[in-house]
Design a protein around this motif. Structure first.
Motif, PDB file in Angstrom:
ATOM      1  N   ASP A   1      23.345  75.474 132.307  1.00 33.82           N
ATOM      2  CA  ASP A   1      22.623  75.360 131.031  1.00 33.82           C
ATOM      3  C   ASP A   1      21.804  76.621 130.746  1.00 33.82           C
ATOM      4  O   ASP A   1      21.474  76.909 129.589  1.00 33.82           O
ATOM      5  CB  ASP A   1      21.690  74.141 131.054  1.00 33.82           C
ATOM      6  CG  ASP A   1      22.464  72.826 131.064  1.00 33.82           C
ATOM      7  OD1 ASP A   1      23.659  72.839 130.690  1.00 33.82           O
ATOM      8  OD2 ASP A   1      21.882  71.797 131.464  1.00 33.82           O
ATOM      9  N   MET A   2      21.472  77.350 131.809  1.00 38.23           N
ATOM     10  CA  MET A   2      20.716  78.601 131.668  1.00 38.23           C
ATOM     11  C   MET A   2      21.661  79.797 131.546  1.00 38.23           C
ATOM     12  O   MET A   2      21.224  80.948 131.590  1.00 38.23           O
ATOM     13  CB  MET A   2      19.808  78.789 132.892  1.00 38.23           C
ATOM     14  CG  MET A   2      18.764  77.691 133.075  1.00 38.23           C
ATOM     15  SD  MET A   2      18.063  77.639 134.766  1.00 38.23           S
ATOM     16  CE  MET A   2      17.317  79.261 134.881  1.00 38.23           C
ATOM     17  N   ASP A   3      22.980  79.494 131.418  1.00 38.88           N
ATOM     18  CA  ASP A   3      24.015  80.537 131.352  1.00 38.88           C
ATOM     19  C   ASP A   3      24.021  81.411 132.603  1.00 38.88           C
ATOM     20  O   ASP A   3      24.219  82.631 132.541  1.00 38.88           O
ATOM     21  CB  ASP A   3      23.833  81.425 130.106  1.00 38.88           C
ATOM     22  CG  ASP A   3      24.084  80.647 128.822  1.00 38.88           C
ATOM     23  OD1 ASP A   3      25.011  79.802 128.827  1.00 38.88           O
ATOM     24  OD2 ASP A   3      23.358  80.872 127.842  1.00 38.88           O
ATOM     25  N   LYS A   4      23.792  80.759 133.746  1.00 43.54           N
ATOM     26  CA  LYS A   4      23.806  81.470 135.018  1.00 43.54           C
ATOM     27  C   LYS A   4      24.585  80.664 136.056  1.00 43.54           C
ATOM     28  O   LYS A   4      24.754  79.455 135.921  1.00 43.54           O
ATOM     29  CB  LYS A   4      22.374  81.694 135.537  1.00 43.54           C
ATOM     30  CG  LYS A   4      21.562  82.695 134.736  1.00 43.54           C
ATOM     31  CD  LYS A   4      20.215  82.929 135.402  1.00 43.54           C
ATOM     32  CE  LYS A   4      19.413  83.991 134.667  1.00 43.54           C
ATOM     33  NZ  LYS A   4      18.106  84.260 135.329  1.00 43.54           N
ATOM     34  N   THR A   5      25.039  81.365 137.088  1.00 40.74           N
ATOM     35  CA  THR A   5      25.584  80.689 138.261  1.00 40.74           C
ATOM     36  C   THR A   5      24.480  80.625 139.306  1.00 40.74           C
ATOM     37  O   THR A   5      23.481  81.357 139.214  1.00 40.74           O
ATOM     38  CB  THR A   5      26.789  81.447 138.845  1.00 40.74           C
ATOM     39  OG1 THR A   5      26.337  82.734 139.308  1.00 40.74           O
ATOM     40  CG2 THR A   5      27.883  81.628 137.798  1.00 40.74           C
ATOM     41  N   LEU A   6      24.649  79.779 140.313  1.00 40.85           N
ATOM     42  CA  LEU A   6      23.619  79.677 141.350  1.00 40.85           C
ATOM     43  C   LEU A   6      23.413  81.006 142.064  1.00 40.85           C
ATOM     44  O   LEU A   6      22.287  81.351 142.438  1.00 40.85           O
ATOM     45  CB  LEU A   6      23.999  78.590 142.368  1.00 40.85           C
ATOM     46  CG  LEU A   6      23.868  77.143 141.886  1.00 40.85           C
ATOM     47  CD1 LEU A   6      24.233  76.185 143.009  1.00 40.85           C
ATOM     48  CD2 LEU A   6      22.448  76.848 141.396  1.00 40.85           C
TER      49      LEU A   6
ATOM     50  N   LEU B   1      16.199  82.536 145.249  1.00 40.94           N
ATOM     51  CA  LEU B   1      15.953  81.344 146.062  1.00 40.94           C
ATOM     52  C   LEU B   1      14.791  80.544 145.487  1.00 40.94           C
ATOM     53  O   LEU B   1      14.826  79.306 145.463  1.00 40.94           O
ATOM     54  CB  LEU B   1      15.653  81.749 147.516  1.00 40.94           C
ATOM     55  CG  LEU B   1      15.347  80.597 148.478  1.00 40.94           C
ATOM     56  CD1 LEU B   1      16.501  79.598 148.530  1.00 40.94           C
ATOM     57  CD2 LEU B   1      15.047  81.145 149.877  1.00 40.94           C
ATOM     58  N   LYS B   2      13.767  81.243 144.987  1.00 42.49           N
ATOM     59  CA  LYS B   2      12.610  80.564 144.390  1.00 42.49           C
ATOM     60  C   LYS B   2      13.041  79.747 143.176  1.00 42.49           C
ATOM     61  O   LYS B   2      12.618  78.598 143.000  1.00 42.49           O
ATOM     62  CB  LYS B   2      11.554  81.590 143.989  1.00 42.49           C
ATOM     63  CG  LYS B   2      10.272  80.992 143.411  1.00 42.49           C
ATOM     64  CD  LYS B   2       9.241  82.079 143.152  1.00 42.49           C
ATOM     65  CE  LYS B   2       7.925  81.503 142.645  1.00 42.49           C
ATOM     66  NZ  LYS B   2       8.060  80.834 141.339  1.00 42.49           N
ATOM     67  N   GLU B   3      13.915  80.314 142.349  1.00 38.12           N
ATOM     68  CA  GLU B   3      14.392  79.596 141.158  1.00 38.12           C
ATOM     69  C   GLU B   3      15.220  78.376 141.551  1.00 38.12           C
ATOM     70  O   GLU B   3      15.102  77.304 140.937  1.00 38.12           O
ATOM     71  CB  GLU B   3      15.222  80.540 140.282  1.00 38.12           C
ATOM     72  CG  GLU B   3      14.397  81.593 139.558  1.00 38.12           C
ATOM     73  CD  GLU B   3      15.258  82.620 138.855  1.00 38.12           C
ATOM     74  OE1 GLU B   3      14.863  83.077 137.758  1.00 38.12           O
ATOM     75  OE2 GLU B   3      16.336  82.973 139.399  1.00 38.12           O
ATOM     76  N   MET B   4      16.056  78.537 142.576  1.00 37.25           N
ATOM     77  CA  MET B   4      16.856  77.397 143.032  1.00 37.25           C
ATOM     78  C   MET B   4      15.970  76.297 143.608  1.00 37.25           C
ATOM     79  O   MET B   4      16.205  75.109 143.375  1.00 37.25           O
ATOM     80  CB  MET B   4      17.897  77.851 144.061  1.00 37.25           C
ATOM     81  CG  MET B   4      19.087  78.565 143.444  1.00 37.25           C
ATOM     82  SD  MET B   4      20.451  78.819 144.605  1.00 37.25           S
ATOM     83  CE  MET B   4      19.822  80.222 145.531  1.00 37.25           C
ATOM     84  N   ASP B   5      14.934  76.699 144.360  1.00 34.86           N
ATOM     85  CA  ASP B   5      13.996  75.713 144.916  1.00 34.86           C
ATOM     86  C   ASP B   5      13.290  74.946 143.801  1.00 34.86           C
ATOM     87  O   ASP B   5      13.081  73.727 143.902  1.00 34.86           O
ATOM     88  CB  ASP B   5      12.952  76.406 145.800  1.00 34.86           C
ATOM     89  CG  ASP B   5      13.486  76.721 147.184  1.00 34.86           C
ATOM     90  OD1 ASP B   5      14.470  76.071 147.598  1.00 34.86           O
ATOM     91  OD2 ASP B   5      12.924  77.610 147.853  1.00 34.86           O
ATOM     92  N   GLU B   6      12.923  75.645 142.737  1.00 35.32           N
ATOM     93  CA  GLU B   6      12.253  74.993 141.605  1.00 35.32           C
ATOM     94  C   GLU B   6      13.183  73.986 140.929  1.00 35.32           C
ATOM     95  O   GLU B   6      12.762  72.880 140.566  1.00 35.32           O
ATOM     96  CB  GLU B   6      11.778  76.048 140.603  1.00 35.32           C
ATOM     97  CG  GLU B   6      10.588  76.861 141.105  1.00 35.32           C
ATOM     98  CD  GLU B   6      10.251  78.026 140.192  1.00 35.32           C
ATOM     99  OE1 GLU B   6      11.032  78.284 139.236  1.00 35.32           O
ATOM    100  OE2 GLU B   6       9.220  78.691 140.430  1.00 35.32           O
TER     101      GLU B   6
END
Length: 255
Positions: A231-236, A241-246
């Motif tokens: 939805d953010m037009d990004k892949t993991l 890592l901080k964004e993934m944790d959030e």
């Protein structure tokens, strides 16, 4: 037209005959091992998904593997499917002395003790723990080993004793990690897992089922953070890592 069990037995014989299927004729006891395991797991999956139609189909597939195996043994002069049924029938009667004998069982726990008592009488030719198949999934095998040992009194007295053991094994693993000796790390990690399975047994938790549930939760949450990243037009891999944790914490809050 309804078909009987005998019809299915005859069909399994025909499929192995010269007029039957070349693939069926090529199978051996060894080649069937994988199919038996797969069909058993598919039965379990149908139960977990509460898919009754799928369960009916998978039970049929598993039943056919039993007939298939019995037919091969029949051809080799070892036993027949009738022999399998006969042995099972009388085993069930023997192992229910509280139903068909003089003994009594006031509850399910006592009934299980009666069952295992009869089983021990039957299995005197084998050492107790060697009766547990090594091919079982590791967590299930560990739990069965703990149960068997407990049946002869080799066990902790209370749950807190097992928790102490878990902490002891964790400390030993930490020491092994500090020593940076891979063989020691592997051994201590295994000891920790085995002690955790014993803790599960004391807590009346099926370790194998519990682990599968935890894995399922992780997969479901991971899939959801992938969707949020999309939805953010990004892949993991494009997230920190901080964004993934959030995102992970957000998914957890959503339930």
């Amino acid at each position: 037209m309804k078909k009987s069990f005998e019809d299915l037995v005859e069909l399994s014989k025909f499929l192995r005959s010269p007029e039957g299927c070349p693939w069926d004729r090529e199978q051996t006891l060894n080649t069937l091992r994988t199919f038996i395991l797969e069909e058993a797991h598919e039965v379990i999956q149908a139960i977990e998904m509460n898919d009754i139609e799928e369960l009916k189909e998978e039970l049929g597939d598993l039943l056919y593997q039993i007939l298939f195996t019995s037919q091969i043994c029949n051809e080799e002069g070892k036993f027949t499917v009738e022999g399998v049924l006969n042995q099972l029938y009388y085993k069930l009667i023997r192992r229910h002395p509280h139903v068909f004998g003089e003994e009594k069982a006031k509850d399910a726990e006592e009934a299980v003790k009666r069952w295992h008592g009869e089983k021990l009488k039957e299995k005197t030719r084998k050492r107790n723990l060697l009766q547990i198949p090594r091919s079982l999934p590791a967590l299930l095998r560990a739990q069965r080993v703990g149960e068997k040992a407990s049946q002869v009194g080799f066990d902790w007295e209370k749950t807190q004793d097992v928790i102490v053991k878990v902490k002891e094994e964790l400390e030993e693993l930490q020491k092994a990690i500090s020593s940076n000796e891979q063989n020691s790390i592997e051994k201590e990690w295994g000891d920790l897992i085995f002690s955790l399975v014993n803790l599960a047994r004391f807590l009346k938790i099926d370790a194998e089922v519990s682990a599968h549930k935890a894995i399922d939760v992780f997969i479901e949450r991971f899939n959801r953070i992938e969707e949020k990243a999309k939805d953010m037009d990004k892949t993991l891999s494009e997230l920190t890592l901080k964004e993934m944790d959030e995102l992970w914490e957000e998914v957890k809050r959503e339930g």
